[in-house]
Design a protein around this motif. Structure first.
Motif, PDB file in Angstrom:
ATOM      1  N   LYS A  65       0.854  -1.182   0.000  1.00 59.55           N
ATOM      2  CA  LYS A  65       0.000   0.000   0.000  1.00 59.55           C
ATOM      3  C   LYS A  65       0.888   1.229   0.000  1.00 59.55           C
ATOM      4  O   LYS A  65       1.813   1.338   0.815  1.00 59.55           O
TER       5      LYS A  65
ATOM      6  N   TYR B 236       1.213   5.336   0.303  1.00 60.90           N
ATOM      7  CA  TYR B 236       0.574   6.571   0.746  1.00 60.90           C
ATOM      8  C   TYR B 236       1.445   7.751   0.349  1.00 60.90           C
ATOM      9  O   TYR B 236       2.622   7.599   0.057  1.00 60.90           O
TER      10      TYR B 236
ATOM     11  N   GLY C 150       2.451  -0.317   9.657  1.00 61.98           N
ATOM     12  CA  GLY C 150       1.629  -0.845   8.576  1.00 61.98           C
ATOM     13  C   GLY C 150       0.667  -1.934   9.009  1.00 61.98           C
ATOM     14  O   GLY C 150      -0.064  -2.468   8.183  1.00 61.98           O
TER      15      GLY C 150
ATOM     16  N   THR D 160      -3.021  -0.751   8.535  1.00 61.43           N
ATOM     17  CA  THR D 160      -3.300  -0.649   7.098  1.00 61.43           C
ATOM     18  C   THR D 160      -3.522  -2.038   6.504  1.00 61.43           C
ATOM     19  O   THR D 160      -4.437  -2.243   5.706  1.00 61.43           O
TER      20      THR D 160
ATOM     21  N   ARG E 299      -6.905  -3.223   7.507  1.00 63.13           N
ATOM     22  CA  ARG E 299      -7.972  -2.511   6.797  1.00 63.13           C
ATOM     23  C   ARG E 299      -8.025  -2.905   5.327  1.00 63.13           C
ATOM     24  O   ARG E 299      -9.074  -2.770   4.694  1.00 63.13           O
TER      25      ARG E 299
ATOM     26  N   GLU F 206      -9.293  -0.214   2.715  1.00 65.63           N
ATOM     27  CA  GLU F 206      -8.219   0.302   1.868  1.00 65.63           C
ATOM     28  C   GLU F 206      -7.997  -0.691   0.740  1.00 65.63           C
ATOM     29  O   GLU F 206      -8.217  -1.893   0.924  1.00 65.63           O
TER      30      GLU F 206
END
Lengths: 570, 364
Positions: free
Chosen positions: B19, B21, B55, B58, B61, B67
């Motif tokens: 992921k 960001y 992380g 994240t 999620r 996400e």
């Protein structure tokens, strides 16, 4: 490193949610068509209005002495009203938060803060003329002054100040309550006098907030149409000049260009207020009061301040009360007894009052729930969801806040009288009740959205996430979780929208056709003609309606609202 | 516990998940989660552990669907679920803030997911009653959630997630809002229920002792990547890096040089003295390394392997806490149940020693 896959998945998830997509598309269409487009068409009009593209329209209007004078007039009034309202608002707020007052004065304050909300915009102009004008109750009958002139600069300034200072008062009250008392106690403890504490601690903390209040009032003042119209006399402001340019001179291109000028002024103010001062205010006053403040009980401070503010508040209340009382006198200015209901009767028998009230009432009643729901949906999308067009939705719905009603009205005339882009598309809308409802919605949307956003920010994001996670789709999340949790905000948004709509005039007066009679337009007409008693009778009934709906709302929130249900068990 | 699950628990596989960001300050993209490869057995209890910003949340999620991964694919019960919205995924999450619906009572909170699934009324009543009994809230059905204590709210949140019988149960730091005692009690409870139901659970926490107590497997994360995974004992006794060793409990690191092997032990030299350390792999003599020592694995006495000087001596109740200097290195010792043994004072000279199987070697 590429975020394509995540973005694609987010998009796919969004598209897999047809209700969300439809809502977003409809919203964007609505905002574009009814907020952006009318403003865009004003720009087009003012740059190509005289046939060729260029600045010729602007050159023309800037050569009109009436127009340039109107700009100076508007700014002069706005500046002075901004300063006076902020100062009076601060004084009232300070007295309320810092000084131990007796209950009666407190009650007066409350009344003062609520009256402007439930009153049609020009009520104070009406009572100003009736109390202080040529045949004013106070000037002529109490003081024996026969030729007092309330029309013009000072008339507008006084009336607008009295109308807008309660807003500043409420803003300042919120800020003062957020100042941690221990900051001031620390200053006092180190030897500061009360005055030094105020000057060294309280005032600097408040400064951005004061600037904020000043600009908000400034914008309100220059956007105000009703008061300058009634009490301005020959002293024209931008809003009234634009109105006359359209209704009197039939110069639509000129009016469009003037509207652009007015819009630029308010937008600039709004940008400063929104992106600079509001942030600064939040930055200096983050803390919650750690505990209750020690109120000032010193009689030498308390008594004069209470008396001064009490009298001020009483004066404002008297101005408002003057309207219903004025409607009871047989002939204003000549014959005061016996009190009579004949004007109220005439409202309905001679002046088609029933139709006026029905039209205003029905149109506002249609607009209110749509506005409330729309603003809750916008707030939900803005606060709780992430998608590409979110910034657009938020920006445009906030933009509507900075658009003066007159500007919007001219934009609608230019944008819809010949259909969209003069193509005839949606032409049928113009002159109907639907376009009035749409104007009502657009005019109330920013207020509703703002309150919805702040209500939603209080709610933990994970509450909705958990509903989503349990298997609810967007519509279910919104109806079973979000909406019930912000029910109070929804209800008050509903009533605010209703009250704002039924008391609206600035944009409406340009768009209303003879097939619709609106109360505010009627009141304006009668007051213009000098038929004050009839105007007062109309206004009184209107105030009763709006006040009644506010009471009803409070009752409903108290007995059926969420906060009640959630709070009562604590 | 006589609870029988209706549905089979599902396994979760993260296939090289990342992921990305954007750093709000610099505007630069960075990996919040990078190339995480993970296979979670059906019915197991796995903890994502790590400091804040590692992380772990994240990752959780992304499994829930809030996400979307920028790289890789997530599988639930063998099916790819990347494109599914959270409401279509067979997961149920227990949130850090509990996220109970404040306008519903306990019963309606728990029944929410079942109503969405259009379960018949009678069955809803039945299942909610059963699950509330399991979390020991039977008499609280009609209460509003703000009439409950933190621990009770936690149980409602757990019941609400359990009642829909998800393929995977997700926990996002569920105990961090409880006081210490309740935290210990609730984690035992969560483990008991998870085992009774045989449900797959993925649990996020930054509390290493919670992770140790509750998990079949711990995934320790740092900077978006997996630092180590394994059973609690593996991670505790065989950390593969200083970070892992230090993050899981207190740890001492003694610099040493490998001298040779002796049976299953390695002989290493610390400040000119030899010590023995158990190790599976045998580094070549001369290799610089660090001996990882837990404070409770060290004995302090008048005689032993390494001389030291006492710098702090402090009675903690269940143990005597020492800080001693060995050469240049500060070593922390937890001398458990110290009563009856000699207590060293600040400034005393002493010796430390440890059993070879209690130590672990990290090559530098």
């Amino acid at each position: 490193m590429a975020r394509d896959q995540g973005a694609a998945l987010d998009r796919k998830k969004l598209l897999g949610d047809p209700i969300m997509v439809t809502t977003i598309v409809l919203l964007i269409t609505f905002l574009t068509l009814f907020i952006l487009y009318p403003l865009a068409i004003l720009l087009v009009d003012s740059f190509v209005g005289d046939g060729s593209f260029g600045l010729s329209v602007f050159q023309r209007i800037f050569q009109m002495p009436d127009f340039t004078r109107a700009i100076t007039n508007t700014l002069k009034v706005g500046f002075v009203v901004g300063i006076l309202s902020t100062a009076i608002g601060l004084l009232f707020a300070y007295v309320e938060v810092y000084v131990k007052m007796n209950k009666a004065v407190g009650g007066l304050f409350k009344l003062v803060s609520m009256l402007p909300v439930v009153s049609p915009p020009f009520v104070l102009s009406l009572s100003m003329i009736m109390l202080f004008g040529k045949s004013g109750l106070i000037t002529r009958f109490l003081l024996g002054i026969y030729d007092n002139n309330v029309y013009g600069y000072w008339g507008i300034v006084i009336v607008q100040t009295l109308t807008f200072f309660p807003v500043c008062y409420m803003m300042m009250k919120g800020l003062l309550k957020n100042i941690d008392p221990s900051l001031e106690e620390a200053s006092r403890d180190m030897g500061g006098s009360r005055w030094r504490v105020f000057a060294d601690v309280t005032l600097p903390l408040l400064l951005p907030g004061l600037g904020n209040a000043f600009l908000v009032t400034f914008i309100e003042s220059i956007a105000d149409f009703a008061n300058p119209m009634l009490i301005g006399g020959s002293y024209d402001t931008l809003a009234t000049t634009i109105y006359l340019q359209i209704t009197g001179a039939y110069d639509k291109a000129g009016a469009a260009a003037m509207a652009v000028v007015l819009l630029m002024i308010t937008l600039a103010m709004f940008a400063v207020q929104k992106y600079y001062l509001e942030k600064k205010t939040a930055a200096t006053l983050t803390g919650k009061a750690s505990r209750a403040r020690m109120m000032i009980e010193d009689k030498s401070v308390k008594i004069p301040l209470s008396i001064f503010c009490g009298l001020g508040a009483a004066f404002v209340v008297m101005m408002y009360i003057c309207v219903p009382i004025g409607a009871l006198f047989p002939t204003w200015g000549y014959k005061f007894t016996p009190l009579t209901f004949k004007w109220f009767e005439q409202v309905f028998t001679r002046y088609r009052g029933l139709q006026a009230f029905r039209d205003s009432f029905v149109l506002s009643l249609i607009a209110a729930p749509i506005t409330a729901l729309l603003s809750m949906i916008i707030s939900y999308l803005v606060v709780k969801r992430k998608f590409k067009a979110k910034g657009f939705i938020e920006a445009v719905s906030m933009l509507a806040m900075a658009v003066p009603g007159t500007v919007l009205g001219v934009g609608y005339i230019r944008g819809f009288s010949g259909g969209v882009f003069h193509t005839g598309f949606l032409q049928g809308l113009y002159g109907t009740g639907a376009i009035l409802v749409i104007v009502f919605i657009v005019r109330s949307l920013p207020t509703g959205t703002r309150s919805g956003i702040s209500a939603l920010r209080q709610i933990d994001k994970s509450i909705e996430e958990s509903a989503y996670d349990m298997g609810a789709n967007s519509l279910k999340v919104f109806t079973t979780v979000t909406l019930p949790l912000i029910k109070d905000s929804f209800l008050s948004g509903l009533v605010t929208a209703f009250v704002r709509s039924i008391t609206a005039i600035s944009a409406i007066i340009l768009l209303v056709t003879p097939s619709y009679l609106l109360i505010t337009v009627q009141i304006n007409e009668f007051a213009e003609k000098g038929a004050f008693s009839i105007a007062c009778a109309f206004a009184t009934i209107l105030i009763i309606i709006t006040y009644g709906s506010v009471l009803l709302m409070n009752f409903i929130i108290k007995h059926f609202g969420t906060s009640r249900k959630v709070k009562e068990v604590e | 516990m006589s609870e029988r699950r209706v549905k089979e628990p599902k396994g979760v596989r993260l296939d090289h998940i990342s992921k990305i960001y954007q750093n709000p300050k610099t505007g630069k993209d960075f990996y919040a989660v990078h190339d995480v490869e993970l296979d979670i057995e059906p019915g197991s209890f796995v903890t994502l552990l790590g400091p804040s910003g590692c992380g772990k949340t994240t990752t959780l999620r992304m499994i829930a669907g809030f996400e979307s991964p920028d790289e890789g694919e997530i599988y639930l019960g063998g099916q790819p679920i990347n494109e599914l919205t959270p409401n279509k995924r067979d997961t149920a999450m227990v949130f850090q803030s509990y996220a109970l619906f404040p306008h519903y009572n306990v019963f309606d909170n728990v029944a929410y997911g079942l109503k969405l699934r259009k379960v018949p009324k009678d069955e809803i009543k039945d299942r909610v009653t059963r699950i509330l009994k399991l979390v020991e809230l039977s008499d609280m059905e009609q209460r509003m959630t703000n009439q409950l204590s933190g621990g009770q709210q936690q149980r409602v949140a757990l019941a609400r997630a359990l009642v829909v019988e998800p393929g995977v149960l997700l926990f996002d730091e569920p105990l961090s809002n409880l006081d210490a005692k309740l935290r210990v009690q609730m984690r035992t409870e969560i483990r008991r229920i998870q085992q009774a139901l045989g449900i797959t659970a993925i649990y996020v926490t930054h509390d290493q002792s919670e992770a140790m107590a509750i998990s079949d497997n711990i995934i320790l994360m740092k900077g978006g990547v997996i630092a180590q995974m394994g059973s609690p004992t593996e991670i505790y006794y065989h950390p593969n890096s200083e970070f892992v060793a230090d993050f899981i409990g207190e740890c001492n690191f003694l610099g040493c040089t490998v001298r040779g092997t002796e049976g299953s032990d390695i002989v290493a030299e610390v400040d000119g003295r030899t010590v023995r350390v158990r190790s599976d792999h045998k580094p070549a003599p001369g290799t610089k390394a660090k001996i990882v020592l837990r404070p409770e694995a060290i004995e302090i006495a008048d005689q032993g392997a390494l001389p030291c000087k006492v710098e702090l001596s402090c009675f903690m109740g269940s143990y005597q806490n020492y800080h001693v200097r060995v050469g240049d290195t500060l070593v922390k010792i937890a001398d458990n149940c110290p009563i009856g043994r000699k207590t060293f004072q600040v400034g005393d000279d002493a010796y430390i020693s440890f059993r070879s199987e209690c130590a672990h070697l990290l090559e530098a």
